[in-house]
Write a protein that holds these residues in place. Structure first.
Motif, PDB file in Angstrom:
ATOM      1  N   VAL A  75       0.881  -1.096  -0.070  1.00 55.42           N
ATOM      2  CA  VAL A  75      -0.178   0.109   0.002  1.00 55.42           C
ATOM      3  C   VAL A  75       0.949   1.178  -0.039  1.00 55.42           C
ATOM      4  CG1 VAL A  75      -1.723   1.210   1.294  1.00 55.42           C
ATOM      5  CG2 VAL A  75      -1.992  -1.137   1.310  1.00 55.42           C
ATOM      6  N   VAL A  76       0.660   2.157  -1.113  1.00 55.95           N
ATOM      7  CA  VAL A  76       1.382   3.249  -1.324  1.00 55.95           C
ATOM      8  C   VAL A  76       0.321   4.555  -1.086  1.00 55.95           C
ATOM      9  CG1 VAL A  76       2.688   4.763  -2.631  1.00 55.95           C
ATOM     10  CG2 VAL A  76       3.268   2.316  -2.604  1.00 55.95           C
ATOM     11  N   ASN A  77       0.925   5.557  -0.343  1.00 48.66           N
ATOM     12  CA  ASN A  77      -0.051   6.516  -0.213  1.00 48.66           C
ATOM     13  C   ASN A  77       0.708   7.886  -0.655  1.00 48.66           C
ATOM     14  OD1 ASN A  77      -0.822   9.464   1.537  1.00 48.66           O
ATOM     15  ND2 ASN A  77      -2.597   7.966   1.011  1.00 48.66           N
ATOM     16  N   VAL A  78       0.076   8.909  -1.496  1.00 49.21           N
ATOM     17  CA  VAL A  78       0.747   9.901  -2.157  1.00 49.21           C
ATOM     18  C   VAL A  78      -0.021  11.012  -1.784  1.00 49.21           C
ATOM     19  CG1 VAL A  78       1.402  10.903  -4.359  1.00 49.21           C
ATOM     20  CG2 VAL A  78       1.267   8.562  -4.275  1.00 49.21           C
ATOM     21  N   VAL A  79       0.706  11.901  -0.887  1.00 49.72           N
ATOM     22  CA  VAL A  79       0.554  13.267  -0.703  1.00 49.72           C
ATOM     23  C   VAL A  79       0.922  14.204  -1.482  1.00 49.72           C
ATOM     24  CG1 VAL A  79       0.520  14.965   1.280  1.00 49.72           C
ATOM     25  CG2 VAL A  79       0.624  12.402   1.973  1.00 49.72           C
ATOM     26  N   ASP A  80       1.995  14.259  -2.009  1.00 51.31           N
ATOM     27  CA  ASP A  80       2.412  15.211  -2.934  1.00 51.31           C
ATOM     28  C   ASP A  80       2.275  14.724  -4.402  1.00 51.31           C
ATOM     29  OD1 ASP A  80       3.960  17.145  -4.494  1.00 51.31           O
ATOM     30  OD2 ASP A  80       5.521  17.234  -3.217  1.00 51.31           O
ATOM     31  N   ILE A  81       1.247  15.211  -5.208  1.00 51.83           N
ATOM     32  CA  ILE A  81       1.237  14.576  -6.525  1.00 51.83           C
ATOM     33  C   ILE A  81       2.205  14.655  -7.673  1.00 51.83           C
ATOM     34  CG2 ILE A  81      -0.250  14.736  -8.607  1.00 51.83           C
ATOM     35  CD1 ILE A  81      -1.606  13.265  -6.548  1.00 51.83           C
ATOM     36  N   ALA A  82       3.097  15.816  -7.218  1.00 52.73           N
ATOM     37  CA  ALA A  82       4.298  16.132  -8.230  1.00 52.73           C
ATOM     38  C   ALA A  82       5.217  15.080  -8.113  1.00 52.73           C
ATOM     39  CB  ALA A  82       4.856  17.515  -7.734  1.00 52.73           C
ATOM     40  N   ARG A  83       5.099  14.405  -6.886  1.00 48.59           N
ATOM     41  CA  ARG A  83       6.192  13.137  -6.551  1.00 48.59           C
ATOM     42  C   ARG A  83       6.187  12.155  -7.803  1.00 48.59           C
ATOM     43  NH1 ARG A  83      10.552  13.074  -4.433  1.00 48.59           N
ATOM     44  NH2 ARG A  83      10.400  11.092  -3.197  1.00 48.59           N
ATOM     45  N   LEU A  84       5.204  12.103  -8.380  1.00 50.05           N
ATOM     46  CA  LEU A  84       4.889  10.765  -9.430  1.00 50.05           C
ATOM     47  C   LEU A  84       5.726  11.385 -10.871  1.00 50.05           C
ATOM     48  CD1 LEU A  84       1.063  10.289  -9.372  1.00 50.05           C
ATOM     49  CD2 LEU A  84       2.959   9.121  -8.328  1.00 50.05           C
ATOM     50  N   MET A  85       5.786  12.746 -10.986  1.00 50.28           N
ATOM     51  CA  MET A  85       6.592  13.345 -12.179  1.00 50.28           C
ATOM     52  C   MET A  85       8.098  13.010 -12.040  1.00 50.28           C
ATOM     53  SD  MET A  85       4.769  16.933 -12.467  1.00 50.28           S
ATOM     54  CE  MET A  85       5.550  17.349 -13.792  1.00 50.28           C
ATOM     55  N   PRO A  86       8.687  12.669 -13.110  1.00 46.45           N
ATOM     56  CA  PRO A  86      10.319  12.689 -13.315  1.00 46.45           C
ATOM     57  C   PRO A  86      10.951  13.726 -12.577  1.00 46.45           C
ATOM     58  CG  PRO A  86       9.278  12.400 -15.179  1.00 46.45           C
ATOM     59  CD  PRO A  86       8.251  12.898 -14.567  1.00 46.45           C
ATOM     60  N   SER A  87      12.036  13.589 -11.835  1.00 40.68           N
ATOM     61  CA  SER A  87      12.638  14.702 -11.145  1.00 40.68           C
ATOM     62  C   SER A  87      13.418  15.972 -12.233  1.00 40.68           C
ATOM     63  CB  SER A  87      13.949  14.113 -10.428  1.00 40.68           C
ATOM     64  OG  SER A  87      14.662  13.233 -11.376  1.00 40.68           O
ATOM     65  N   GLU A  88      13.276  15.282 -13.549  1.00 39.89           N
ATOM     66  CA  GLU A  88      14.048  16.355 -14.368  1.00 39.89           C
ATOM     67  C   GLU A  88      12.898  17.277 -14.748  1.00 39.89           C
ATOM     68  OE1 GLU A  88      15.968  12.363 -14.899  1.00 39.89           O
ATOM     69  OE2 GLU A  88      13.669  13.159 -15.151  1.00 39.89           O
ATOM     70  N   GLU A  89      11.540  16.996 -14.481  1.00 37.21           N
ATOM     71  CA  GLU A  89      10.260  17.696 -14.907  1.00 37.21           C
ATOM     72  C   GLU A  89       9.742  18.613 -13.658  1.00 37.21           C
ATOM     73  OE1 GLU A  89       9.326  18.059 -17.900  1.00 37.21           O
ATOM     74  OE2 GLU A  89      10.825  16.655 -18.685  1.00 37.21           O
ATOM     75  N   HIS A  90      10.113  18.577 -12.576  1.00 33.75           N
ATOM     76  CA  HIS A  90       9.491  18.962 -11.451  1.00 33.75           C
ATOM     77  C   HIS A  90      10.546  19.013 -10.067  1.00 33.75           C
ATOM     78  CE1 HIS A  90       6.694  20.322  -8.316  1.00 33.75           C
ATOM     79  NE2 HIS A  90       5.966  20.792  -9.066  1.00 33.75           N
ATOM     80  N   PRO A  91      10.707  19.952  -9.305  1.00 35.60           N
ATOM     81  CA  PRO A  91      11.494  19.863  -8.377  1.00 35.60           C
ATOM     82  C   PRO A  91      11.190  18.718  -7.425  1.00 35.60           C
ATOM     83  CG  PRO A  91      11.202  22.221  -8.772  1.00 35.60           C
ATOM     84  CD  PRO A  91      10.086  21.305  -9.508  1.00 35.60           C
ATOM     85  N   HIS A  92      10.009  18.317  -7.092  1.00 33.87           N
ATOM     86  CA  HIS A  92       9.350  17.213  -6.293  1.00 33.87           C
ATOM     87  C   HIS A  92       9.296  15.973  -6.881  1.00 33.87           C
ATOM     88  CE1 HIS A  92       7.444  20.157  -3.057  1.00 33.87           C
ATOM     89  NE2 HIS A  92       8.676  20.670  -3.476  1.00 33.87           N
ATOM     90  N   GLY A  93       9.896  15.826  -8.110  1.00 35.17           N
ATOM     91  CA  GLY A  93       9.682  14.701  -8.922  1.00 35.17           C
ATOM     92  C   GLY A  93      10.466  13.604  -8.208  1.00 35.17           C
TER      93      GLY A  93
END
Length: 794
Positions: free
Chosen positions: A658-676
């Motif tokens: 079970v994985v919970n995601v709070v920060d949606i930008a974490r799903l993005m590649p690190s090259e595309e978003h600082p939180h990726g």
């Protein structure tokens, strides 16, 4: 601004009139030069085609009127020693405001290479609407600006936001007559019913009627003056008219109008602050009627231009190729007699600068237009005293936003003396369970009150009006002038401000690249009353798409959080309120929600942004999971955990993560978003080759879009809102959109190799439960007991 007027409303002397007119002519000359010239700025030689820009971009029509306002604001600021800011509403007034900033010296202080002399004037002209230069409107690059010139409709709400809790500030606001036709501007006139004459500054609207938009007449310029007066008086303003096209007469009338308006403002503030007057003030408004494109070419190619829609942009469009246009441009520029305005070196003469204030009193140098210079840290309390106890996940329930309201109450209380925090929202503070703030501050209100009214407060800092545009404008103006705030809104209706948040994000992106712009507090949204719990409002109130809109914007400036319970909401809100130069979107429920994480665990989880809830899964670290159940949002989290529980009971041999995601930008590649996340981190969390069943709060294709480049994207199956809504029970909403626990278990069986046959009986039981649900709610009107009474028991 000062309570007492510092200057009488005496008639202008001839000398004052001469210097004001010189300043206005100089500003007009610089405005025309910026639009047209790339060389020969002082006309020291006859104008030739190569002196003219190859592409003429910019807007002349509104500029002379804005120059007139700037000139006369200079006069009263200097004469009365006012602390003032101006919001320039007309869409493309860039040449005027930049010209005046250069004249007063604030532009050169900001950009030292654009010196206040001939070479600097040449740079000023060349850079305007030129590759590598500056935009054609009043933009973040313009000193003294807090309002992007293309933001039609928002100038007045920005002005009121700037005036809030700034008792010594005069905020002038020039409203273009095209802008005055917009809905946001029409609603923002009502801001005067919430402006506190004791603790807030004054807003002086200046309605500039030059008669035309791009190609059509404007409504307010064409209705009879008595009808316009009735409209403005109905809004609660006393109009002062300035009308004409003879410069000296207009100067005298404008000076008299400014003095009259400021004397009235000072008297109203004195009545409230010294004499204790309690009635709502009727603030002045100046109605300025001057020709569009005033002092420009009267005719071009035998067609009337000055005073018509043809003056809107560039009256002479073929200067390089048409000798008649070139001669007209040179005659136009020389009509301002630049040799009288600038010395041999190109510096403004003393007469031109006679009305200009000094230091930070200059409109281009006021720190209120660079609010980060005035920003103080928000005194946020520790979170532990607000946290809900969680001895065991999923056994107690709280309303997350009600818990947050207790924190916001103390933030409101701790800022009572300094008055630099506001909560805004469209009539929904209590509906969104934030009413605890009323213990520290009531709702701002200056209009009539009745005994039945609650929490209305002449000095309140909670602001409600049923106009999302106005709420957004207030908060933007408040933040841009160095304060803090939060915008609470129903999730479905925040879309109303889509275009406004677009502009604010663009503003933040540009200002990050301007070293002289100090960081401001983030624009924070709390979106609640969300898609999954609109039990009585139904389909019209169900739309989770604002998140999609935000995540299309500049990654460096946008953040989106979906906390699953009360403690994670506290942690996310604390982070957002401390942050700078972001737009933070927090989506959280107001209905009772299970408590999953202790405060310490919530802090760690929110800092991580996405993580494994090992207590909820069955992989036990002994082997790789057979399937990943992922979730983002409070209702999806509950359904995923209920599904995990069903899998534990019915398929105990299955290894579930079970994985919970709070920060949606974490799903993005690190090259595309600082939180990726890096691909390595993403694969470690979600696996590269195992099925991932993702229950998401909003539209499912957003998750696919964010993760499409990941190695395991082909194994990703997302459930979310599919635009199927109605007024129904809470669980029926998730069933209708295939987000329910039974459907998620069926998805696992359908996608984990080998389960289709082995777990066919389990799948059938899940399908039967959905059918039983369908029949039950139509008889009882409530959810199945096994759903309504569910809790997590591991």
């Amino acid at each position: 601004m000062p309570v007492e007027p510092q200057q009488s409303s005496a008639r202008l002397s001839d000398d004052e009139l001469r210097t004001l007119h010189a300043h206005w002519r100089a500003a007009n000359y610089l405005s025309v030069g910026q639009i047209h010239l790339m060389a020969n700025p002082l006309l020291t030689e006859p104008l030739r085609p190569e002196h003219v820009k190859p592409r003429l971009l910019g807007h002349w029509g509104t500029s002379p009127g804005l120059n007139l306002v700037y000139t006369h604001l200079n006069r009263v600021i200097r004469g009365r020693d006012l602390n003032a800011l101006c919001v320039w509403g007309p869409g493309h007034g860039g040449p005027a405001v930049v010209a005046n900033s250069w004249l007063e010296g604030s532009y050169t202080e900001t950009y030292p290479d654009v010196t206040r002399d001939g070479p600097g004037m040449a740079r000023l002209f060349r850079q305007f609407s030129f590759p590598g230069g500056i935009p054609s409107h009043v933009a973040p690059e313009t000193p003294g600006s807090i309002h992007e010139g293309g933001e039609l409709g928002y100038s007045l709400s920005h002005a009121y936001g700037a005036a809030l809790d700034n008792p010594d500030l005069l905020v002038a606001c020039v409203i273009g007559d095209g802008e005055a036709e917009t809905g946001p501007l029409a609603a923002s006139w009502h801001s005067n019913k919430l402006l506190d004459p004791v603790h807030d500054g004054a807003v002086l609207p200046i309605l500039h009627l030059n008669g035309y938009k791009i190609a059509n007449p404007t409504v307010l310029a064409r209705i009879p003056e008595p009808e316009l007066d009735e409209l403005l008086r109905g809004y609660g303003h006393d109009p002062i008219h300035v009308t004409g096209d003879e410069p000296y007469a207009v100067h005298r009338a404008m000076a008299q109008a400014m003095d009259t308006a400021l004397d009235r403002i000072a008297a109203l503030q004195r009545a409230a602050r010294v004499e204790g007057a309690g009635e709502r003030p009727r603030w002045p408004v100046i109605v300025l009627r001057t020709p569009k494109g005033w002092t420009g070419p009267a005719h071009v190619d035998r067609l009337p231009v000055e005073g018509t829609w043809r003056a809107h942009q560039v009256p002479l469009s073929a200067v390089r190729d048409n000798p008649d246009h070139l001669r007209q441009l040179e005659a136009w520029l020389r009509s301002y007699r630049p040799e009288e305005l600038f010395d041999a070196h190109g510096a403004p003469r003393l007469d031109v600068l006679a009305c200009v204030p000094d230091g930070t009193r200059r409109l281009g140098a006021t720190p209120h237009a660079n609010g980060g210079l005035l920003l103080r840290e928000l005194p946020l309390p520790g979170l532990d005293s607000y946290a809900v106890p969680v001895d065991k996940p999923g056994t107690t329930l709280h309303e997350p936003t009600r818990v947050l309201g207790q924190l916001l109450e103390d933030v409101m209380r701790s800022t009572a003396g300094r008055r630099d925090f506001r909560l805004v929202g469209p009539d929904e503070t209590a509906s969104n369970r934030l009413q605890a703030v009323y213990g520290a501050s009531g709702k701002a209100w200056q209009a009539q009150t009745l005994q039945v009214d609650e929490h209305l407060d002449r000095h309140g800092r909670v602001m409600e009006i049923l106009s999302e545009h106005t709420c957004q404008g207030w908060l933007e103006g408040y933040l841009l002038t160095g304060r803090h705030g939060l915008f609470s809104c129903y999730e479905a209706f925040v879309h109303i401000v889509d275009s406004m948040v677009n502009q604010h994000i663009k503003w933040l992106r540009v200002t990050r690249r301007l070293p002289w712009r100090a960081s401001i507090a983030s624009l924070n949204y709390l979106l609640t009353s969300h898609v999954w719990r609109q039990d009585h409002n139904g389909f019209s109130h169900q739309d989770p798409g604002f998140v999609d809109h935000i995540l299309n914007k500049s990654p460096e400036a946008v953040r989106v959080y979906l906390p699953p319970d009360a403690n994670t909401l506290l942690s996310v809100a604390d982070h957002a309120l401390r942050s700078r130069d972001y737009v933070n979107v927090i989506v959280a429920g107001k209905q009772p929600c299970f408590d999953w994480l202790s405060m310490d665990a919530a802090r760690v989880h929110c800092a991580r942004g996405a993580g494994i809830w090992d207590w909820a899964g069955t992989e036990n670290g002994s082997r790789e999971p057979d399937v990943v159940l992922a979730c983002a949002g409070d209702v999806p989290t509950q359904e995923v955990l209920a599904a995990a529980q069903l899998l534990r009971r019915n398929l105990p041999e299955l290894a579930v993560r079970v994985v919970n995601v709070v920060d949606i930008a974490r799903l993005m590649p690190s090259e595309e978003h600082p939180h990726g996340m890096s691909d390595f981190a993403y694969d470690g969390l979600f696996t590269a080759d195992r099925p991932v069943i993702f229950a998401y709060h909003g539209y499912p294709w957003l998750i696919h879009r964010l993760a499409y480049r990941r190695a395991g994207h082909g194994n990703l199956h997302v459930r979310g809102y599919k635009e199927i809504g109605t007024t129904t029970t809470p669980f029926d909403m998730v069933v209708r959109n295939d987000l329910d626990r039974y459907r998620l278990v069926m998805d696992v069986i359908d996608r984990v190799p080998g389960l289709a046959v082995r777990a066919a009986a389990v799948r059938q039981r899940m399908e039967d439960a959905r059918l039983r649900h369908h029949d039950w709610i139509r008889v009882h009107g409530t959810d199945l007991p096994e759903v309504a009474d569910w809790s997590w028991d591991g």
